[in-house]
Every structure is written in C-alpha cells, then in structure tokens.
Design a protein around this motif. Structure first.
Motif, PDB file in Angstrom:
ATOM      1  N   MET A 169      22.938  32.423  -4.955  1.00  0.00           N
ATOM      2  CA  MET A 169      22.111  32.588  -3.757  1.00  0.00           C
ATOM      3  C   MET A 169      21.082  31.473  -3.609  1.00  0.00           C
ATOM      4  SD  MET A 169      19.588  35.723  -4.949  1.00  0.00           S
ATOM      5  CE  MET A 169      20.669  36.473  -6.175  1.00  0.00           C
ATOM      6  N   THR A 170      20.811  30.737  -4.696  1.00  0.00           N
ATOM      7  CA  THR A 170      19.800  29.676  -4.658  1.00  0.00           C
ATOM      8  C   THR A 170      20.366  28.327  -4.229  1.00  0.00           C
ATOM      9  OG1 THR A 170      20.144  29.149  -6.994  1.00  0.00           O
ATOM     10  CG2 THR A 170      18.457  30.791  -6.475  1.00  0.00           C
ATOM     11  N   ASP A 171      21.695  28.232  -4.098  1.00  0.00           N
ATOM     12  CA  ASP A 171      22.330  26.962  -3.756  1.00  0.00           C
ATOM     13  C   ASP A 171      23.464  27.205  -2.771  1.00  0.00           C
ATOM     14  OD1 ASP A 171      23.487  24.479  -3.579  1.00  0.00           O
ATOM     15  OD2 ASP A 171      24.205  24.419  -5.659  1.00  0.00           O
ATOM     16  N   LEU A 172      23.196  26.940  -1.504  1.00  0.00           N
ATOM     17  CA  LEU A 172      24.198  27.146  -0.458  1.00  0.00           C
ATOM     18  C   LEU A 172      24.725  25.805   0.057  1.00  0.00           C
ATOM     19  CD1 LEU A 172      22.478  30.038   1.564  1.00  0.00           C
ATOM     20  CD2 LEU A 172      23.956  30.170  -0.462  1.00  0.00           C
ATOM     21  N   SER A 173      24.822  24.831  -0.850  1.00  0.00           N
ATOM     22  CA  SER A 173      25.240  23.481  -0.460  1.00  0.00           C
ATOM     23  C   SER A 173      26.678  23.436   0.039  1.00  0.00           C
ATOM     24  CB  SER A 173      25.063  22.512  -1.635  1.00  0.00           C
ATOM     25  OG  SER A 173      25.794  22.947  -2.777  1.00  0.00           O
ATOM     26  N   MET A 174      27.451  24.474  -0.195  1.00  0.00           N
ATOM     27  CA  MET A 174      28.825  24.508   0.323  1.00  0.00           C
ATOM     28  C   MET A 174      28.866  24.799   1.826  1.00  0.00           C
ATOM     29  SD  MET A 174      27.729  27.558  -0.893  1.00  0.00           S
ATOM     30  CE  MET A 174      28.115  27.501  -2.643  1.00  0.00           C
ATOM     31  N   PHE A 175      27.721  25.161   2.396  1.00  0.00           N
ATOM     32  CA  PHE A 175      27.638  25.456   3.828  1.00  0.00           C
ATOM     33  C   PHE A 175      26.829  24.379   4.546  1.00  0.00           C
ATOM     34  CE2 PHE A 175      27.512  29.890   1.901  1.00  0.00           C
ATOM     35  CZ  PHE A 175      28.867  30.118   2.072  1.00  0.00           C
ATOM     36  N   VAL A 176      27.249  24.058   5.767  1.00  0.00           N
ATOM     37  CA  VAL A 176      26.493  23.096   6.576  1.00  0.00           C
ATOM     38  C   VAL A 176      25.281  23.792   7.177  1.00  0.00           C
ATOM     39  CG1 VAL A 176      28.551  21.759   7.099  1.00  0.00           C
ATOM     40  CG2 VAL A 176      27.836  23.566   8.672  1.00  0.00           C
ATOM     41  N   SER A 177      24.332  23.037   7.628  1.00  0.00           N
ATOM     42  CA  SER A 177      23.139  23.597   8.268  1.00  0.00           C
ATOM     43  C   SER A 177      23.508  24.249   9.596  1.00  0.00           C
ATOM     44  CB  SER A 177      22.098  22.500   8.492  1.00  0.00           C
ATOM     45  OG  SER A 177      21.689  21.927   7.274  1.00  0.00           O
ATOM     46  N   ASP A 178      22.716  25.232  10.000  1.00  0.00           N
ATOM     47  CA  ASP A 178      22.874  25.909  11.295  1.00  0.00           C
ATOM     48  C   ASP A 178      24.282  26.483  11.479  1.00  0.00           C
ATOM     49  OD1 ASP A 178      20.324  24.891  11.651  1.00  0.00           O
ATOM     50  OD2 ASP A 178      20.979  23.248  12.942  1.00  0.00           O
ATOM     51  N   GLN A 179      24.782  27.139  10.445  1.00  0.00           N
ATOM     52  CA  GLN A 179      26.171  27.617  10.477  1.00  0.00           C
ATOM     53  C   GLN A 179      26.310  29.084  10.867  1.00  0.00           C
ATOM     54  OE1 GLN A 179      28.424  26.558   6.997  1.00  0.00           O
ATOM     55  NE2 GLN A 179      30.112  27.955   7.438  1.00  0.00           N
ATOM     56  N   PHE A 180      25.351  29.934  10.476  1.00  0.00           N
ATOM     57  CA  PHE A 180      25.521  31.375  10.633  1.00  0.00           C
ATOM     58  C   PHE A 180      24.572  31.958  11.686  1.00  0.00           C
ATOM     59  CE2 PHE A 180      26.868  30.362   6.297  1.00  0.00           C
ATOM     60  CZ  PHE A 180      28.130  30.925   6.281  1.00  0.00           C
ATOM     61  N   ASP A 181      25.054  33.003  12.355  1.00  0.00           N
ATOM     62  CA  ASP A 181      24.238  33.722  13.335  1.00  0.00           C
ATOM     63  C   ASP A 181      23.363  34.777  12.666  1.00  0.00           C
ATOM     64  OD1 ASP A 181      25.405  32.723  15.996  1.00  0.00           O
ATOM     65  OD2 ASP A 181      27.203  33.389  14.931  1.00  0.00           O
ATOM     66  N   VAL A 182      23.871  35.371  11.595  1.00  0.00           N
ATOM     67  CA  VAL A 182      23.177  36.445  10.892  1.00  0.00           C
ATOM     68  C   VAL A 182      23.389  36.260   9.391  1.00  0.00           C
ATOM     69  CG1 VAL A 182      22.978  38.946  10.528  1.00  0.00           C
ATOM     70  CG2 VAL A 182      23.567  38.058  12.805  1.00  0.00           C
ATOM     71  N   PHE A 216      17.271  29.744   5.405  1.00  0.00           N
ATOM     72  CA  PHE A 216      16.743  29.172   6.647  1.00  0.00           C
ATOM     73  C   PHE A 216      17.594  27.986   7.094  1.00  0.00           C
ATOM     74  CE2 PHE A 216      13.964  26.445   9.168  1.00  0.00           C
ATOM     75  CZ  PHE A 216      13.360  27.361  10.018  1.00  0.00           C
ATOM     76  N   ARG A 217      18.000  27.148   6.165  1.00  0.00           N
ATOM     77  CA  ARG A 217      18.772  25.950   6.510  1.00  0.00           C
ATOM     78  C   ARG A 217      20.122  26.299   7.135  1.00  0.00           C
ATOM     79  NH1 ARG A 217      22.874  23.176   4.443  1.00  0.00           N
ATOM     80  NH2 ARG A 217      22.966  24.440   2.535  1.00  0.00           N
ATOM     81  N   VAL A 218      20.838  27.273   6.565  1.00  0.00           N
ATOM     82  CA  VAL A 218      22.206  27.544   7.032  1.00  0.00           C
ATOM     83  C   VAL A 218      22.242  28.494   8.223  1.00  0.00           C
ATOM     84  CG1 VAL A 218      23.128  27.107   4.732  1.00  0.00           C
ATOM     85  CG2 VAL A 218      22.640  29.470   5.424  1.00  0.00           C
ATOM     86  N   LEU A 219      21.094  29.061   8.590  1.00  0.00           N
ATOM     87  CA  LEU A 219      21.034  29.956   9.741  1.00  0.00           C
ATOM     88  C   LEU A 219      20.835  29.153  11.022  1.00  0.00           C
ATOM     89  CD1 LEU A 219      21.016  33.085  10.236  1.00  0.00           C
ATOM     90  CD2 LEU A 219      18.524  32.936  10.263  1.00  0.00           C
ATOM     91  N   LYS A 220      21.497  29.562  12.086  1.00  0.00           N
ATOM     92  CA  LYS A 220      21.337  28.895  13.375  1.00  0.00           C
ATOM     93  C   LYS A 220      19.948  29.169  13.943  1.00  0.00           C
ATOM     94  CE  LYS A 220      26.213  29.381  14.761  1.00  0.00           C
ATOM     95  NZ  LYS A 220      27.128  30.000  15.769  1.00  0.00           N
ATOM     96  N   PRO A 221      19.398  28.265  14.737  1.00  0.00           N
ATOM     97  CA  PRO A 221      18.144  28.567  15.450  1.00  0.00           C
ATOM     98  C   PRO A 221      18.318  29.829  16.292  1.00  0.00           C
ATOM     99  CG  PRO A 221      18.638  26.229  15.598  1.00  0.00           C
ATOM    100  CD  PRO A 221      19.840  26.872  14.972  1.00  0.00           C
ATOM    101  N   GLY A 222      17.374  30.744  16.195  1.00  0.00           N
ATOM    102  CA  GLY A 222      17.490  32.034  16.861  1.00  0.00           C
ATOM    103  C   GLY A 222      18.236  33.061  16.043  1.00  0.00           C
ATOM    104  N   GLY A 223      18.731  32.630  14.872  1.00  0.00           N
ATOM    105  CA  GLY A 223      19.494  33.535  14.012  1.00  0.00           C
ATOM    106  C   GLY A 223      18.623  34.558  13.310  1.00  0.00           C
ATOM    107  N   ILE A 224      19.264  35.602  12.783  1.00  0.00           N
ATOM    108  CA  ILE A 224      18.569  36.750  12.185  1.00  0.00           C
ATOM    109  C   ILE A 224      18.845  36.800  10.686  1.00  0.00           C
ATOM    110  CG2 ILE A 224      18.429  39.273  12.149  1.00  0.00           C
ATOM    111  CD1 ILE A 224      19.356  39.110  15.148  1.00  0.00           C
ATOM    112  N   PHE A 225      17.784  37.019   9.927  1.00  0.00           N
ATOM    113  CA  PHE A 225      17.868  37.111   8.466  1.00  0.00           C
ATOM    114  C   PHE A 225      17.346  38.482   8.043  1.00  0.00           C
ATOM    115  CE2 PHE A 225      15.896  35.599   4.241  1.00  0.00           C
ATOM    116  CZ  PHE A 225      17.065  35.874   3.539  1.00  0.00           C
ATOM    117  N   ILE A 226      18.239  39.322   7.526  1.00  0.00           N
ATOM    118  CA  ILE A 226      17.889  40.678   7.084  1.00  0.00           C
ATOM    119  C   ILE A 226      17.958  40.718   5.562  1.00  0.00           C
ATOM    120  CG2 ILE A 226      18.562  43.111   7.123  1.00  0.00           C
ATOM    121  CD1 ILE A 226      19.791  42.552   9.916  1.00  0.00           C
ATOM    122  N   SER A 227      16.843  41.038   4.917  1.00  0.00           N
ATOM    123  CA  SER A 227      16.812  41.025   3.457  1.00  0.00           C
ATOM    124  C   SER A 227      16.180  42.286   2.895  1.00  0.00           C
ATOM    125  CB  SER A 227      16.046  39.790   2.950  1.00  0.00           C
ATOM    126  OG  SER A 227      14.721  39.781   3.433  1.00  0.00           O
ATOM    127  N   GLY A 228      16.655  42.682   1.729  1.00  0.00           N
ATOM    128  CA  GLY A 228      16.070  43.794   0.985  1.00  0.00           C
ATOM    129  C   GLY A 228      15.615  43.295  -0.375  1.00  0.00           C
TER     130      GLY A 228
END
Length: 254
Positions: free
Chosen positions: A113-126, A147-159
């Motif tokens: 979870m600390t290294d999402l380098s396999m994903f490009v920036s602004d990739q996910f909606d949620v 924050f990096r891999v989430l699209k602008p306007g995207g939603i981050f839900i965490s527990g």
C-alpha cells in the motif's frame, strides 16, 4: 524486524485459518449487488454510507490493501472496473476466485500500500482502503500515493484504528479490566521482542496518531468531507465505552 514480510506471513496463515476478513462473499451477495442491493465495510460492522459513492457504473476503483474477496467483488458487481492490491497472494486468490466464479471484471495486483508505482497518476475514480494501515510503520506514503493515483475530483474512502484502541493492557482486557499501559503512537516492538512476536505468531501492529491519520491525508492534498466511527459490534470490552474504528471520506480537489 521487516514488518511487511512478517505481516505478509501472518495473513497467509489467516487465510488458512479462515479469518473473518479472508472469507469471500457469496454468489447470492453478488446477485444482490448486480441488482443494486449492496454494501461494504471498511471498518468492522458499520456499512459505508451509499451516499459516499458515486454511480459506480464504469468507474475505475482501486481496492487498496483490500484482498479477501469482499469489497472488490461487491463493487465490481455494482458496475465498477475493480483493481485489488494486496501484499498477500492468498488474499488476492480469494478475489480471483470470486471473479472467475461470478464473471466479474477484477484485476489483482501483488504489492504494498506504500508503493503504487505500478499505477500511473490520475488513474482511479475511487479508492477504497479498509483498515490495514496498522501494518505499516509510516502511513504518510499511503496517503501520498493514494492522492497521486486518484483522478482530480476522485473519492478516497478509508478505514483505520482509533488510536485509543492501543492504550490498554491486552491481557487485562481479557479479564474485563481496562488499564492504560501503552503510549501513542504505538508499536508492538516497544513492548515485545522480535523473538516473542515471531514465536507468538501475532501481527506486528502500529497504532498511529489521529494527527497522522487525519492531518496526514490533508497534508497529502485531500479534503476530508465525511467521517464516522465504528465498534467491534460488542465483541470487545472497549465497545462499552468508545469506538475503536474511524472511517473518512476524502476528495482530491479538481
């Protein structure tokens, strides 16, 4: 002690032991989700409010440190294109099993979870991130990468855990006594040797401060717009007095 390696081993064992968080959802659950009747949890027992989600049809969703065949398959059945990342191969196999059984669009990725380098920036909606950051000593990279891999306007839900959970003596709690023993931030390594932790087969946990959990998200760039608390559902002594879990809904500004 390499906490990630140790905790990975513990979770492989939890799958064999059929821990609650390793048991996949049923085909009946998937059918209901396809019909619009669904919910997920990112804490313990309280479902995430439906209003926290956008219309999931066609949305790209990352289930972060969320293997086990639970959140990912439900969100996929609700219409999302789901990627599940986890450090446990056995946990990811649970998601792959449900995906094949119920013909769901789920991609599984082995990683931290600390290294999402396999994903490009602004990739996910949620991004959905259930309670799991207790297994890493530094959670700021988790917030920053999300924050990096989430699209602008995207939603981050965490527990995550309310740090008050880590204050009390574990052995005395089993005897019905709440006595403060630990300090916050908490690390199991401050109270047990590496040999004891390995011998007892317990996970290496870290109790992060509320500042690290909340301000950490804000420092990463998120705006926190939703909040609720949860308990163990009456299973723990602490449930009589306070909540042990927190969930947040954050947004990446446009």
């Amino acid at each position: 002690m390499k906490s990630v390696d140790h905790n990975k081993k513990i979770w492989e064992e939890k799958v064999q032991q059929q821990n609650r968080w390793t048991i996949p959802v049923t085909s009946e659950d998937i059918q209901k989700a396809r019909a619009g009747d669904w919910s997920i949890v990112v804490t313990s027992v309280k479902p995430v409010p439906k209003t926290w989600f956008p219309d999931l049809q066609g949305k790209k969703v990352l289930c972060l440190a969320s293997g086990g065949g639970q959140q990912g398959p439900i969100l996929a059945a609700a219409g999302a294109e789901v990627t599940v990342l986890d450090f446990s191969e056995s946990q990811l196999m649970q998601d792959a099993f449900v995906a094949e059984r119920d013909e769901l669009p789920i991609r599984t990725v082995l990683g931290s979870m600390t290294d999402l380098s396999m994903f490009v920036s602004d990739q996910f909606d949620v991004i959905v991130h259930p309670v799991s950051n207790l297994y890493v000593p530094d959670i700021q990279p988790v917030w920053q990468e999300a924050f990096r891999v989430l699209k602008p306007g995207g939603i981050f839900i965490s527990g995550f855990m309310n740090p008050v959970f880590y204050l009390f003596d574990w052995d005395l709690q089993d005897k019905g006594i709440l006595q403060v023993k630990h300090s916050i931030p908490y690390s199991e390594l401050d109270y047990s040797s590496e040999e004891e932790i390995a011998k007892n087969g317990i996970a290496l946990e870290y109790g992060h401060t509320l500042e690290q959990q909340l301000q950490g998200q804000i420092d990463a760039g998120f705006v926190i717009v939703g909040f609720y608390e949860d308990t163990f559902g009456g299973e723990k002594l602490l449930d009589r007095y306070t909540s042990s879990f927190i969930a947040t809904r954050a947004v990446k500004p446009v």
